[in-house]
Scaffold this motif. Structure first.
Motif, short mmCIF file in Angstrom:
data_model
loop_
_atom_site.label_atom_id
_atom_site.label_comp_id
_atom_site.label_asym_id
_atom_site.label_seq_id
_atom_site.Cartn_x
_atom_site.Cartn_y
_atom_site.Cartn_z
N ALA A 11 0.87 -1.18 0.00
CA ALA A 11 0.00 0.00 0.00
C ALA A 11 0.90 1.22 0.00
O ALA A 11 2.10 1.13 0.30
N GLY A 12 0.32 2.36 -0.31
CA GLY A 12 1.09 3.60 -0.29
C GLY A 12 1.41 4.01 1.14
O GLY A 12 0.69 3.68 2.07
N ALA A 13 2.52 4.72 1.30
CA ALA A 13 2.94 5.16 2.63
C ALA A 13 1.92 6.15 3.20
O ALA A 13 1.39 6.98 2.47
N PRO A 14 1.65 6.06 4.51
CA PRO A 14 0.71 7.01 5.12
C PRO A 14 1.34 8.40 5.22
O PRO A 14 2.55 8.56 5.07
N PRO A 15 0.53 9.41 5.53
CA PRO A 15 1.08 10.77 5.68
C PRO A 15 2.12 10.82 6.80
O PRO A 15 2.08 10.02 7.74
N TRP A 16 3.03 11.77 6.70
CA TRP A 16 4.12 11.89 7.68
C TRP A 16 3.62 12.02 9.11
O TRP A 16 4.18 11.45 10.02
N ARG A 17 2.55 12.76 9.31
CA ARG A 17 2.03 12.98 10.67
C ARG A 17 1.52 11.70 11.31
O ARG A 17 1.47 11.58 12.52
N LEU A 18 1.15 10.72 10.49
CA LEU A 18 0.61 9.47 10.99
C LEU A 18 1.69 8.39 11.19
O LEU A 18 1.49 7.43 11.92
N ARG A 19 2.83 8.57 10.59
CA ARG A 19 3.87 7.53 10.61
C ARG A 19 4.37 7.14 12.00
O ARG A 19 4.55 5.96 12.26
N PRO A 20 4.57 8.07 12.93
CA PRO A 20 5.00 7.64 14.27
C PRO A 20 3.99 6.71 14.95
O PRO A 20 4.37 5.74 15.61
N VAL A 21 2.72 6.99 14.77
CA VAL A 21 1.67 6.15 15.37
C VAL A 21 1.69 4.77 14.72
O VAL A 21 1.57 3.75 15.41
N VAL A 22 1.83 4.72 13.41
CA VAL A 22 1.87 3.44 12.70
C VAL A 22 3.08 2.63 13.15
O VAL A 22 2.97 1.42 13.43
N LEU A 23 4.23 3.27 13.26
CA LEU A 23 5.44 2.57 13.71
C LEU A 23 5.28 2.06 15.14
O LEU A 23 5.76 0.98 15.48
N LEU A 24 4.59 2.82 15.98
CA LEU A 24 4.34 2.38 17.35
C LEU A 24 3.48 1.12 17.36
O LEU A 24 3.78 0.17 18.09
N THR A 25 2.42 1.09 16.58
CA THR A 25 1.56 -0.10 16.56
C THR A 25 2.31 -1.30 16.01
O THR A 25 2.13 -2.42 16.50
N ILE A 26 3.16 -1.09 15.02
CA ILE A 26 3.97 -2.19 14.48
C ILE A 26 4.92 -2.70 15.56
O ILE A 26 5.08 -3.91 15.75
N ALA A 27 5.54 -1.78 16.29
CA ALA A 27 6.47 -2.17 17.35
C ALA A 27 5.76 -2.90 18.48
O ALA A 27 6.31 -3.85 19.05
N LEU A 28 4.55 -2.50 18.82
CA LEU A 28 3.80 -3.17 19.89
C LEU A 28 3.28 -4.54 19.45
O LEU A 28 3.13 -5.44 20.28
N ALA A 29 2.99 -4.69 18.17
CA ALA A 29 2.44 -5.97 17.68
C ALA A 29 3.46 -7.09 17.77
O ALA A 29 3.10 -8.24 18.01
N TRP A 30 4.73 -6.77 17.60
CA TRP A 30 5.76 -7.82 17.59
C TRP A 30 5.82 -8.60 18.91
O TRP A 30 5.72 -9.82 18.90
N PRO A 31 5.95 -7.95 20.08
CA PRO A 31 5.99 -8.74 21.31
C PRO A 31 4.63 -9.38 21.64
O PRO A 31 4.59 -10.46 22.23
N LEU A 32 3.53 -8.73 21.25
CA LEU A 32 2.22 -9.33 21.51
C LEU A 32 2.05 -10.63 20.74
O LEU A 32 1.46 -11.58 21.24
N ALA A 33 2.59 -10.69 19.55
CA ALA A 33 2.47 -11.90 18.73
C ALA A 33 3.24 -13.07 19.32
O ALA A 33 3.01 -14.22 18.96
N ARG A 34 4.16 -12.80 20.24
CA ARG A 34 4.94 -13.87 20.86
C ARG A 34 4.30 -14.40 22.15
O ARG A 34 4.81 -15.33 22.75
N LEU A 35 3.19 -13.81 22.56
CA LEU A 35 2.48 -14.29 23.75
C LEU A 35 1.77 -15.60 23.45
O LEU A 35 1.46 -15.91 22.29
N SER A 36 1.47 -16.34 24.49
CA SER A 36 0.66 -17.55 24.32
C SER A 36 -0.73 -17.13 23.85
O SER A 36 -1.16 -15.99 24.10
N PRO A 37 -1.46 -18.01 23.17
CA PRO A 37 -2.80 -17.63 22.71
C PRO A 37 -3.71 -17.14 23.84
O PRO A 37 -4.45 -16.18 23.67
N HIS A 38 -3.62 -17.78 25.01
CA HIS A 38 -4.45 -17.37 26.14
C HIS A 38 -4.12 -15.94 26.59
O HIS A 38 -5.01 -15.12 26.81
N ARG A 39 -2.84 -15.65 26.73
CA ARG A 39 -2.43 -14.30 27.17
C ARG A 39 -2.73 -13.25 26.11
O ARG A 39 -3.16 -12.14 26.42
#
Length: 140
Positions: A11-39
């Motif tokens: 997809a096309g890159a989001p606007p500059w003002r939105l990029r820090p928020v997008v990068l934050l959600t990407i960074a938070l998703a990585w450790p969450l994906a390593r949790l057990s399904p229950h957690r």
């Protein structure tokens, strides 16, 4: 995700003002994906509390923003991608239905988000083969 060939989604890159928020959600998703399904389910249920249901348009914008900044999430990393999309929607006040499922012929596991009754960014014919094993919807 299955070992079959996965098409790279972009997809096309989001606007500059939105990029820090997008990068934050990407960074938070990585450790969450390593949790057990229950957690993971418990964390996502907690995060969904008090949200309104996300619209398909909101979920598509979140998905496009994630894919616009991360080629890595455009491929087989469906779990991280779906978590990041849900987090991005939550930052906007909404929550999509976050789903994981399996297919048995051949065996595959997949994670995706749904809004307005439709899987966002997924082929409806392919997603129909999955049996939902976990679903986190808006909690009251």
């Amino acid at each position: 995700m299955s070992p079959k060939m996965v098409a790279l989604q972009q997809a096309g890159a989001p606007p500059w003002r939105l990029r820090p928020v997008v990068l934050l959600t990407i960074a938070l998703a990585w450790p969450l994906a390593r949790l057990s399904p229950h957690r993971l389910s418990a964390v996502l249920r907690f995060l969904s509390r008090g949200a309104r249901p996300a619209t398909a348009a909101q979920a598509e914008r979140a998905r496009d923003a994630i894919l616009g900044l991360s080629l890595r999430h455009g491929g087989p990393r469906c779990l991280e991608r779906s978590i990041a999309i849900a987090l991005m929607c939550r930052l906007g006040g909404g929550w999509p239905d976050w789903c994981t499922g399996v297919s048995t012929h051949p065996f595959e596991a997949h994670a995706w988000v749904e809004a307005d009754g439709h899987a966002i960014g997924e082929n409806p014919d392919e997603i129909a083969h999955f049996f939902i094993t976990m679903k986190v919807s808006v909690s009251p």
